[in-house]
Design an enzyme around this catalytic site. Structure first.
Site, PDB file in Angstrom:
ATOM      1  N   LYS A 155      42.320  69.375  35.952  1.00 62.26           N
ATOM      2  CA  LYS A 155      42.469  67.879  35.278  1.00 62.26           C
ATOM      3  C   LYS A 155      43.484  66.968  36.070  1.00 62.26           C
ATOM      4  O   LYS A 155      43.151  65.844  36.786  1.00 62.26           O
ATOM      5  CB  LYS A 155      42.955  67.742  34.042  1.00 62.26           C
ATOM      6  CG  LYS A 155      41.905  67.978  32.812  1.00 62.26           C
ATOM      7  CD  LYS A 155      42.332  67.630  31.514  1.00 62.26           C
ATOM      8  CE  LYS A 155      42.792  66.332  30.871  1.00 62.26           C
ATOM      9  NZ  LYS A 155      43.418  66.315  29.911  1.00 62.26           N
ATOM     10  N   SER A 156      44.580  67.583  36.157  1.00 67.20           N
ATOM     11  CA  SER A 156      45.692  66.911  37.038  1.00 67.20           C
ATOM     12  C   SER A 156      45.329  66.399  38.414  1.00 67.20           C
ATOM     13  O   SER A 156      45.712  65.492  39.008  1.00 67.20           O
ATOM     14  CB  SER A 156      46.990  67.710  37.153  1.00 67.20           C
ATOM     15  OG  SER A 156      47.558  67.740  35.674  1.00 67.20           O
ATOM     16  N   ASP A 172      51.842  71.172  28.029  1.00 68.35           N
ATOM     17  CA  ASP A 172      50.571  71.297  27.692  1.00 68.35           C
ATOM     18  C   ASP A 172      50.101  72.358  27.114  1.00 68.35           C
ATOM     19  O   ASP A 172      49.116  72.494  26.253  1.00 68.35           O
ATOM     20  CB  ASP A 172      49.410  71.145  29.147  1.00 68.35           C
ATOM     21  CG  ASP A 172      49.503  69.498  29.342  1.00 68.35           C
ATOM     22  OD1 ASP A 172      50.145  68.687  28.474  1.00 68.35           O
ATOM     23  OD2 ASP A 172      49.178  69.329  30.604  1.00 68.35           O
TER      24      ASP A 172
END
Length: 437
Positions: free
Chosen positions: A22-23, A321
């Protein structure tokens, strides 16, 4: 709201490849949209968050075509974005809102940035503050919350000593630095993920890193008319934060033997692997290689007896996270899990501390909740039982309790299970495929 029922498992075997990181997907999409020409982003994250970023870049004038996991993006350079009448919708994605604010601050038009109800409760002052120091004109609700109105204009470089470790704030300032006069300097108090720096370097931005200080030269400022970011086609590694759910699941059962393919192993992200190793997990890195500046490899995970322990201090920003999964593992460890100095968890997609404590108690765990963390008792406190889990629309809570459910007695129901799609749309399918019952 779709429910999922998770039955107890005996072991995990086979192979799984997590979705694109995602990042990295967010950052490649944003930087590609201010580079020049066409490129492909392969194994782009399926996550709803990253598709919010793509939708915003498309609204701003980049040409975006999506074919399964490949995104073809054509852009017109640093000054190629265009104003849009409608507010840009970041959905549930704090990364989209905070990083895009940095790019929009240096444009020659006004933008509105909004998001869903959850995102509108998340703090934005931490990124608005330094951007205003650079000369940005940004209005926020109560000076802290979305929607944001960003009246783009000329920016000047700053020397920013970050008051708290945040990869998103660092990234917003560096991206704004591309549009600023002079050299923007950012110094972080603790090391955070460096995907933005690596991506900018890959795209040809004039960026230097020395320790925890990063310097970037403005490209789009007056007098730099010919400066541009180069067009690149890039491969995105699998998301380590998504792989963590399968590391945890395989660790629960003595006979597990799982191979997780094509995982990003960036050193600013692998602190979670160190935590697992310190707890006694059986982990091995295979086929390690470098792709576009990012380290990538496969992970072999076997069943192990986990010790548990305390996660605190400088570790917290590096595993922020992954903390929901670690907390949900607590009842399966010898010593239990204690998380301290993590008040940031209260302003994520949900109040993750409260959501973890509530759902762990529903499953019969013994939990102490604190303002900045929680303590979850270990195996001696008794076996978890199946329960109905309320994830509060938080993808990481839903997935963490799906994993905890594998070792519980009786079935567990995850309410609103589709919220996992924010980061991992095929999570439940992949879990069913490798869980043996």
């Amino acid at each position: 709201m779709k429910k999922r029922t998770i039955q107890p498992a005996k072991q995990l075997t086979g192979g799984v490849e997590p979705p694109g990181d995602k990042s990295i997907s967010h950052r490649y999409a944003m930087i590609a949209a201010i580079a020049e020409g066409a490129r492909e982003l392969r194994h782009f994250a399926a996550a709803a968050d990253c598709h919010s970023t793509l939708a915003c870049m498309k609204s701003l004038g980049a040409e975006v075509k999506i074919d399964k996991e490949t995104v073809r993006l054509t852009a017109r350079g640093l000054r190629g974005l265009k104003a849009t009448r409608r507010a840009l919708d970041a959905g549930n994605s704090g990364t989209t809102m905070r990083l895009l604010a940095g790019i929009l601050a240096g444009q020659e038009f006004t933008s509105q940035l909004t998001g869903d109800a959850s995102l509108q409760k998340r703090p934005m002052k931490r990124v608005v503050g330094p951007l205003r120091q650079m000369g940005a004109d940004i209005r926020a609700r109560d000076d802290n919350f979305a929607p944001l109105e960003i009246r783009g204009g000329r920016l000047h470089a700053i020397d920013f000593q970050m008051p708290m470790a945040s990869a998103q704030v660092k990234s917003a300032v560096l991206l704004a630095g591309l549009f600023a006069e002079g050299e923007t300097i950012v110094t972080e108090p603790a090391r955070t993920r460096d995907h933005t720096e690596l991506a900018l370097e890959e795209f040809g931005a004039p960026i230097e890193k020395l320790g925890r200080t990063i310097r970037i030269q403005g490209l789009a400022a007056a007098g730099n008319g010919n400066a541009k970011l180069r067009a690149l086609s890039l491969d995105i590694p699998g998301d380590l934060s998504s792989a963590v759910f399968f590391i945890a699941a395989a660790s629960l059962f003595p006979d597990s033997n799982l191979l997780i393919h094509n995982v990003g192993l960036n050193p600013t992200r692998t602190a979670i692997l160190d935590v697992f190793a310190s707890m006694g997990a059986s982990l091995q890195m295979l086929s390690v290689r470098t792709v576009h500046g990012e380290i990538v490899g496969d992970l072999s995970v076997k069943g192990a007896s986990l010790k548990g322990g305390v996660i605190e201090g400088d570790q917290i920003p590096l595993v922020i996270d992954e903390l929901p999964m670690l907390a949900a593992l607590g009842p399966y460890t010898e010593q239990g899990i204690e998380i301290r100095n993590a008040a940031e968890l209260r302003v994520k997609e949900s109040d993750r501390i409260a959501a973890l404590a509530e759902n762990l108690r529903r499953m019969g765990a013994k939990v102490e909740e604190h303002p900045d963390g929680l303590r979850v008792e270990g195996r001696a406190a008794g076996k978890l039982r199946g329960a109905e889990i309320e994830p509060y629309a938080d993808h990481r809570i839903a997935m963490a309790f799906a994993i905890a459910a594998l070792g519980a007695s009786g079935p567990t129901v995850i309410r609103d299970a589709d919220c996992a799609g924010v980061s991992y749309p095929k999570f439940f399918e992949d879990l069913e495929r490798v869980a043996e019952r």
